[in-house]
Design a protein around this motif. Sequence first.
Motif, PDB file in Angstrom:
ATOM      1  N   PRO A 187       3.300  -3.579   5.547  1.00 20.23           N
ATOM      2  CA  PRO A 187       3.134  -2.631   4.436  1.00 20.23           C
ATOM      3  C   PRO A 187       3.286  -1.182   4.884  1.00 20.23           C
ATOM      4  O   PRO A 187       3.731  -0.337   4.106  1.00 20.23           O
ATOM      5  CB  PRO A 187       1.703  -2.897   3.961  1.00 20.23           C
ATOM      6  CG  PRO A 187       1.357  -4.247   4.436  1.00 20.23           C
ATOM      7  CD  PRO A 187       2.150  -4.486   5.679  1.00 20.23           C
ATOM      8  N   TYR A 188       2.941  -0.873   6.147  1.00 20.86           N
ATOM      9  CA  TYR A 188       3.056   0.535   6.537  1.00 20.86           C
ATOM     10  C   TYR A 188       4.504   0.972   6.686  1.00 20.86           C
ATOM     11  O   TYR A 188       4.804   2.155   6.590  1.00 20.86           O
ATOM     12  CB  TYR A 188       2.235   0.876   7.789  1.00 20.86           C
ATOM     13  CG  TYR A 188       2.485   0.036   9.010  1.00 20.86           C
ATOM     14  CD1 TYR A 188       1.597  -0.968   9.373  1.00 20.86           C
ATOM     15  CD2 TYR A 188       3.583   0.259   9.820  1.00 20.86           C
ATOM     16  CE1 TYR A 188       1.804  -1.732  10.497  1.00 20.86           C
ATOM     17  CE2 TYR A 188       3.796  -0.500  10.955  1.00 20.86           C
ATOM     18  CZ  TYR A 188       2.910  -1.496  11.288  1.00 20.86           C
ATOM     19  OH  TYR A 188       3.129  -2.251  12.396  1.00 20.86           O
ATOM     20  N   GLU A 240       6.800  -0.165   4.552  1.00 21.18           N
ATOM     21  CA  GLU A 240       7.126   0.081   3.144  1.00 21.18           C
ATOM     22  C   GLU A 240       6.604   1.456   2.740  1.00 21.18           C
ATOM     23  O   GLU A 240       7.271   2.220   2.042  1.00 21.18           O
ATOM     24  CB  GLU A 240       6.511  -1.008   2.270  1.00 21.18           C
ATOM     25  CG  GLU A 240       6.960  -0.941   0.828  1.00 21.18           C
ATOM     26  CD  GLU A 240       6.583  -2.193   0.049  1.00 21.18           C
ATOM     27  OE1 GLU A 240       5.415  -2.614   0.126  1.00 21.18           O
ATOM     28  OE2 GLU A 240       7.466  -2.736  -0.648  1.00 21.18           O
ATOM     29  N   MET A 241       5.383   1.782   3.204  1.00 20.82           N
ATOM     30  CA  MET A 241       4.810   3.095   2.896  1.00 20.82           C
ATOM     31  C   MET A 241       5.711   4.195   3.453  1.00 20.82           C
ATOM     32  O   MET A 241       5.954   5.195   2.765  1.00 20.82           O
ATOM     33  CB  MET A 241       3.412   3.186   3.522  1.00 20.82           C
ATOM     34  CG  MET A 241       2.625   4.379   3.045  1.00 20.82           C
ATOM     35  SD  MET A 241       2.209   4.231   1.298  1.00 20.82           S
ATOM     36  CE  MET A 241       2.135   5.933   0.833  1.00 20.82           C
ATOM     37  N   ILE A 299       8.866   4.108   3.953  1.00 22.32           N
ATOM     38  CA  ILE A 299      10.049   4.180   3.091  1.00 22.32           C
ATOM     39  C   ILE A 299       9.713   4.971   1.833  1.00 22.32           C
ATOM     40  O   ILE A 299      10.460   5.848   1.403  1.00 22.32           O
ATOM     41  CB  ILE A 299      10.523   2.756   2.703  1.00 22.32           C
ATOM     42  CG1 ILE A 299      10.975   1.988   3.936  1.00 22.32           C
ATOM     43  CG2 ILE A 299      11.640   2.829   1.662  1.00 22.32           C
ATOM     44  CD1 ILE A 299      11.225   0.515   3.691  1.00 22.32           C
ATOM     45  N   LEU A 300       8.530   4.676   1.267  1.00 19.14           N
ATOM     46  CA  LEU A 300       8.142   5.333   0.018  1.00 19.14           C
ATOM     47  C   LEU A 300       7.755   6.800   0.238  1.00 19.14           C
ATOM     48  O   LEU A 300       7.634   7.559  -0.707  1.00 19.14           O
ATOM     49  CB  LEU A 300       6.979   4.579  -0.628  1.00 19.14           C
ATOM     50  CG  LEU A 300       7.358   3.195  -1.156  1.00 19.14           C
ATOM     51  CD1 LEU A 300       6.154   2.456  -1.683  1.00 19.14           C
ATOM     52  CD2 LEU A 300       8.425   3.320  -2.248  1.00 19.14           C
ATOM     53  N   LYS A 301       7.530   7.186   1.490  1.00 11.49           N
ATOM     54  CA  LYS A 301       7.286   8.604   1.783  1.00 11.49           C
ATOM     55  C   LYS A 301       8.590   9.347   2.038  1.00 11.49           C
ATOM     56  O   LYS A 301       8.588  10.534   2.325  1.00 11.49           O
ATOM     57  CB  LYS A 301       6.378   8.744   3.018  1.00 11.49           C
ATOM     58  CG  LYS A 301       4.935   8.433   2.727  1.00 11.49           C
ATOM     59  CD  LYS A 301       3.935   9.003   3.727  1.00 11.49           C
ATOM     60  CE  LYS A 301       4.217   8.744   5.177  1.00 11.49           C
ATOM     61  NZ  LYS A 301       3.049   9.004   6.043  1.00 11.49           N
ATOM     62  N   GLY A 302       9.708   8.620   1.991  1.00  9.83           N
ATOM     63  CA  GLY A 302      10.992   9.264   2.230  1.00  9.83           C
ATOM     64  C   GLY A 302      11.259   9.552   3.693  1.00  9.83           C
ATOM     65  O   GLY A 302      11.992  10.479   4.030  1.00  9.83           O
ATOM     66  N   VAL A 303      10.665   8.770   4.589  1.00 10.40           N
ATOM     67  CA  VAL A 303      10.885   8.979   6.020  1.00 10.40           C
ATOM     68  C   VAL A 303      12.289   8.506   6.381  1.00 10.40           C
ATOM     69  O   VAL A 303      12.704   7.430   5.956  1.00 10.40           O
ATOM     70  CB  VAL A 303       9.821   8.211   6.839  1.00 10.40           C
ATOM     71  CG1 VAL A 303      10.085   8.344   8.323  1.00 10.40           C
ATOM     72  CG2 VAL A 303       8.434   8.708   6.496  1.00 10.40           C
ATOM     73  N   PRO A 304      13.042   9.319   7.154  1.00  9.47           N
ATOM     74  CA  PRO A 304      14.405   8.915   7.521  1.00  9.47           C
ATOM     75  C   PRO A 304      14.410   7.612   8.325  1.00  9.47           C
ATOM     76  O   PRO A 304      13.469   7.321   9.056  1.00  9.47           O
ATOM     77  CB  PRO A 304      14.908  10.067   8.383  1.00  9.47           C
ATOM     78  CG  PRO A 304      14.035  11.209   8.057  1.00  9.47           C
ATOM     79  CD  PRO A 304      12.718  10.654   7.637  1.00  9.47           C
ATOM     80  N   ILE A 321      11.778   5.855  10.955  1.00 10.80           N
ATOM     81  CA  ILE A 321      11.067   4.618  10.619  1.00 10.80           C
ATOM     82  C   ILE A 321      11.175   3.633  11.776  1.00 10.80           C
ATOM     83  O   ILE A 321      10.195   3.038  12.203  1.00 10.80           O
ATOM     84  CB  ILE A 321      11.637   3.979   9.328  1.00 10.80           C
ATOM     85  CG1 ILE A 321      11.327   4.861   8.124  1.00 10.80           C
ATOM     86  CG2 ILE A 321      11.047   2.583   9.118  1.00 10.80           C
ATOM     87  CD1 ILE A 321      11.827   4.313   6.818  1.00 10.80           C
TER      88      ILE A 321
END
Lengths: 307, 316, 610
Positions: free
Chosen positions: B212-213, B215-216, B218-223, B227
Motif C-alpha cells: 500500500p505504501y 500505491e500511496m 503513486i497517489l502522491k505523484g512521486v516520480p 518510487i
Amino acid sequence: MSNPSNTEHFVAPFEEGVAFEELQDAPPRTGYRPSLTGWIGIAVVTFWAVIALAGPWLAPYGENALPFPDAYEEFQVPQAGAPLGTDVADRDILSRIMYGAGRTIGISLAATLLAYTLGVVLGIGAAVSGPKVDMVMSRINDAFLSLPTIMLGLVVVAAIGSSIPVLIATAGLIYATVVFRLARAIGMEIMVMDFVEAAKARGEGRWWIITREIWPNARMPLITDFGLRLIYVILFTSSLSFLGLGVQPPQADWGSMVRENLGALQYGQSIVPVLAPALSIATLTVAINLIVDDVSAHGGGRLSGRM
Amino acid sequence: MLSLILRRLGIGLITVLAVSIIIFFGTKILPGDAAQIRLGQEATEANVAAMRERLGLDQPVPMQYLNWLGDFMTGDLGTSLASDVPIVNLISDRYKNTVIVSALTALIAVPVSLLLGIMAAMFPGSIYDRILTFVSVSLVAAPEFFTATLLVLIFVFALGWGNAVVVGSIEGKGFFELIAHFALPVTTLGFVIASQLIRMSRAAVLNVMNSPYIEMAILKGVPKKRIIFRHALLNAIGPIVNVIALNLAYLVTGVIVVEIYFGYPGLATLIVQAVQTRDFVLIQGLGMIFCLTYVILMLIADIAAFASNPRLRHPK
Amino acid sequence: MPKDSRTQDVIFEARDLHISARREDGAEVPIVKGVNFTVRRGEVVALIGESGSGKTTISLAALGYTKPGLEFTGGQALLLGEDVTGKTTDQLRPVRGESVAYLAQSAAATFNPSIKINEQVTEAPVLHGTKTQGEANEKALALYRALELPNPESIGARYPHQVSGGQLQRLMAAMALCGDPDLLVLDEPTTALDVTTQIEVLKAFKRVIKEEGAAAIYVTHDLAVVAQIADHIVVLYNGEVKEAGPTDVIINRPRHPYTKRLMAAIQPLPEPGQGNIALDEHLRDDPAIEVRDVDAGYGMGVGGQPAVKILRDINIKIERGQTMGIIGESGCGKSTLARVIAGLLPACEGELLLDGQPLPPALADRTRDQLRRVQFVYQMADTALNPRQYIRYILGRPVEFYTGLRGKKRRKRVEELLELVELPASFADRFPHELSGGQKQRVNLARALAAEPEVVLCDEVTSALDTIVGANVIDLLTRLQKETGVSFVFISHDLSTVASFADEIVVLYAGRVAEQGPTDMVLAAPHHPYTRLLISSVPEPRMGWLEEAAQTRAARSGIAGGVEMTEVGCPFFERCPLAIPGTCDKVDPPRLDDGHGHVIECHRELSELE
C-alpha cells in the motif's frame, strides 16, 4: 448532462418492496486453465511419461546392443539405423535414451515420493505436536538443511557405495528435509486458523483434526510443490550420476550418459552423444517447471503499471 | 537486533559442530581401516597396529573426533590415504582455482542479474519481462551440464572458438588466453545462478511493489524513478541480499559439476577421486571446507533478512 | 493544471462516471455505473455505502487513479475543470499530492516502514517544486501542532512503527495537507481506530480541513461519523447514486428506501428505562456461567504465572437466558475473557462455574457434555469455517459429535439449523466461499447452535459485517434467545450494538472490569470515568454532536498512546480526570457495589462519581 446543485435533494427512482441484497465484494474464484506455456509443459511431460513406461518396447535396439556390430567405432554420427548416432562404446544413443528414461524418471519419482511420505508425515506431525517436540524435530532438520545436498550425497555414496536403492534412499532422505520444512510451515499456518481451534474446542481428537481439518487444506499447496521438488530430485540424481556416483555403467541413465560421452567433446568429434541425454533431462525438468510456474502464476506486481 | 544476530551466530556455530559430527561419523562407518588402507594389503599386523597408534586410531572414537576437529581448526587436514600426501598440499592450488572461478562468476553474474531482475519487476507483463521469465524458468530447471553443452555447441562447435576443455593453468597466459581459459566454466555457472537470481530478485522487488505504501507514493505523484529507488528498493534490499547469499551458497555445489564437465583443475575432481578411492580423510577435509563456506553464506543470508526489517533496525 | 484556480468554485465533479473491472477472461464487469456529484470549495462531501458499493473506487477517480484491474469506461471526473480520467500517469504526477491528496484507511500500511516520517510528509510538495524543503518542514510542523500531535518538533524524525496508530492516522492527514491541496480524499480514515481515539482524530480532521480551506471527499460506511463532518451526502448502492443531498436532509428526512434502511440499521444508545427486561421463565438460582477472581494471560512466566497478564480479578455472572455484553477497546482483554470461558486459554487464577458446578479451566479436562454446553463463535467466519468442507459437513459434524444423530436424522437436523438462522436448506451443498459475509456468519452461528448449548460466546460477530447485515444478525440473535433460552456473551468494541440488546454490560479497561451492571443502569448512570468517556465518544447520527461532545469531555482523557497494562493500581490512572496521585497509581482499585448489581472499581466514593 449537468449535475444537480448541492442544495438539491436527489432521490433515485425506486420501487417499493425491492430488497437490497448484500453485495458480494470478492469475485468467484476461477479454476486452473493452462496457458500456452502450461500446455507445452503438459505435452512434453506426457511425452516423456510414455517413453519412460514403454521405452524398452519402443527402442530400436537393446540397452547395450550395438547397431553396427561389424563397423565398431565410437561416436558415430547420426545416420540411418542410429538416428542419434552412437556413443563411446558404439551403442545406439536413441535406444539408451529410451531405456534411460524409465530409470532416470523412476528413480527420481521414487525418491520424491519417499521424500514426500517422510517429510509430510513428520512435518504435519511436528505442526500438530506440542512446541517441544516441534523444536527438537526442527533443530535436527535445520542441521541437515544447512548442508549442501551434493556434499551430503557424496558422503553417503562414499560410505556405502552406489546402487539404485542407495540413490533413491539418499535423495529421498535429503529432500525429505525440505519437504518437512514446507509441510510443517503449511501445517502451522493451518493450525492457527480458527476452524482448527473450533474443532479442538469441540473436543475432536488429534487424528480427526489432521485428516479432516488440516490435510484437505494442506493438499493443494503440497501437490504444487511436488512438481518443483521432483525437478530438484531429477537434477540431484542426474548430477550424482554425472559425477559417476549414481547409476553405474553399463546401465543407461541420462546423467551418466553425459559423463560417459564427455570424450566426444574433447576431441570435437560430435556433440550429439552429450547433447541428447542432457537435452532429455532439460526438456523434462523445464516442462515440469513450466507447469508449476503456470499453476502458481501470481497476479503480483500490477501496481507497477500505475507508476 | 544485536541479540538476534548473536543468537543466529550461536546457531551457526552449533550447525558447524553438527556438520562436523555428520561428516566425521558419516565417513567413520566406511568399511575398512585407515591404517590398513595406507599400508596396503601386504602389511603385517604389527605394522598396522603401529600405524593405528600413529594415526590415533587406537583411541576411543569421541577422542578421535576431538583430535580431528582440533587439527582441522589449526589448519591440519591430515594426510591423504590414497597418496600419502598432506591434504593441505593436495588442495591448496585447486582450492585457489575453485575460488577464482566462483569469485569471477559472482562478480559478473550478481550485478548483471540483479539489474535484469529489478528491471523485469519494473515492467511486469512486458515483452522484456516475459522473455526474461521464460528464459530463467527454463534455465533454472535445466541441469548445469545441459547449459554447459549448449554453450559448447554454440561456441566450440558452431563458432569454432577455443576448446571444450580447460587446458593448463593460468600462469603465463595472456589476457585473451585467460578469457578463453575461464569463459566456458564461468559463463555456465553464471547462467545457472543468474536464472535463480533474476527470478528471486524480481519476486523480492515485486513483493514490495504491491505494498500500500507504493500505491500511496503513486497517489502522491512521486516520480517513477524515486518510487523504485527510494520507496521500493530500500525495502527490498534485505530480501535481495538474502537472495544473493542463498545463490552464492548454491554456487558452491554448482561448481562441482561444472568443473568436472570442463575438466577444470579445481576441488571437484579431487572430491570425485576421493569418493571413488574411499579416501575418507580427504573427504572429511573437503566436506568441511564446502560445508563451512555454505553455512557462512546461509548465515549472511539470515542476518541480511534481520537487517532488512526497520522494526529491528530502529527499535521503539 | 492551473494552480491559480484558487478562485474556482467547483473543485471536483463526477459526470456520468463509469468504471469497470476487467476479468481474466476479458469480460467487463461494471463497478461504477454512471455517478454524478459535485464538490465545491470548502465543502465536505461524504460517499456512503456498504462494501461493494463502489465508494472507494469513485473517490480514487478524483486522483485519476483506478486500482489495478479496474479501468475508466465512460463519463468524466473533472478536477478543477479538467478531466483526469483520460490522462497519463506522467500528466497526473504534478496534480497528485498537489491539487488532490489521498488519506487511506490504514496509515500503518500506507507509511513506508523504512523512511522517516518527516521525509514522507514533506515529499510531495518538495518533489513538485512548490515548496523548498525548509518551507515544507515549517508547514509540516504547523500541521503537527494543529493536529495536536505530541512532541511536534521531534515526531517527524521517527520511523512509522515508532508512533501509535491514532498518531499515525493524524500524521497521514499532515502528509496529505502538506502540499496545500484543493481537494482531500479521505477513505474511511477513522474506521480502524478505537472510539475514544476516533473522536479526537475526527475533531482534528474537521478543524484542519476548515482552516486549510480545502474541499474533501469523505468515504465511509458510518452515518454517525458522516453527520459530524459532511456538508453533503451521496448514498451509493451497487455503483449507483441512490440519494444525494445536504446532510441534514439525508439524516433527518431520507426518502429512498435504501437510505432509510441504512438509517434504521444504526443502533442508537437506548434511552434509559427502555433496556431489555430479563426473561424470568429462564431464571434459576445458579447463573449459567460464573467467573470468579480470574486472572489470565499468555506466555510462560515464572512460578506458573503467564509472562504477560491480560486479565486481572475478573468476577462476572451470566444469568440463564440473558445476554451479557462485554465492551472495551482493542487490547482490553475482552476476547481473552471469552477464550478463558471457552477453555481455549486456561485461567491461571480463579475458577469457573457452569450452572453452579466447577468447570475445569483447560479444554482437555472438560467432558464432552461440558464442551457442548459452552460454544464459541468467532469474529471472522472466513477463517472460522473450513474452506474445504461443505456446509452440510460443517454443521453435521457437531450434530453427530454431540447428539449422536446420524444419517437421515442428522441431515434433517442440519436443515433445521439452516432454517433457524434463516438460510435456505439448499445451502447445505455449498462451500463457505460460495456464501456472502452475512450468510457465512449465520452458518458460523448455526454451528454453535448445533451443539444445543446453554451459553454461546460471540466474539465481535458483527464487527466485520456491513451495518445492515450486522443489524440483521443482531435481530437473529434476539429471536434465537427467545426461542431457545440460550445465554449469550456478546463481545464487541461497539457500545451501541452491545447496548441495543444486552441485559447486562461489563466494561473492561486494560484487563480489569471498570464497571458492570444492568445495561439500563450503566447507560443511565455511568459511574466510572472510563465508562463516561466511552459513552460520550460514541458518535450519534445527528449534526453538531461532535462539538457538544468535545465540550463535555474531560480535559485529560485525550488520546491514549496505547492502553498500558499495569502491575498495580488503576490502569486508567494516566487518562483519568479524577485520578488521585499516590493512591490510584499505587493501590488496586476496590470494588464498589451499589447493592443493585451495579459494580464499579474505583478509589473514589460512589457519591463522588455520580
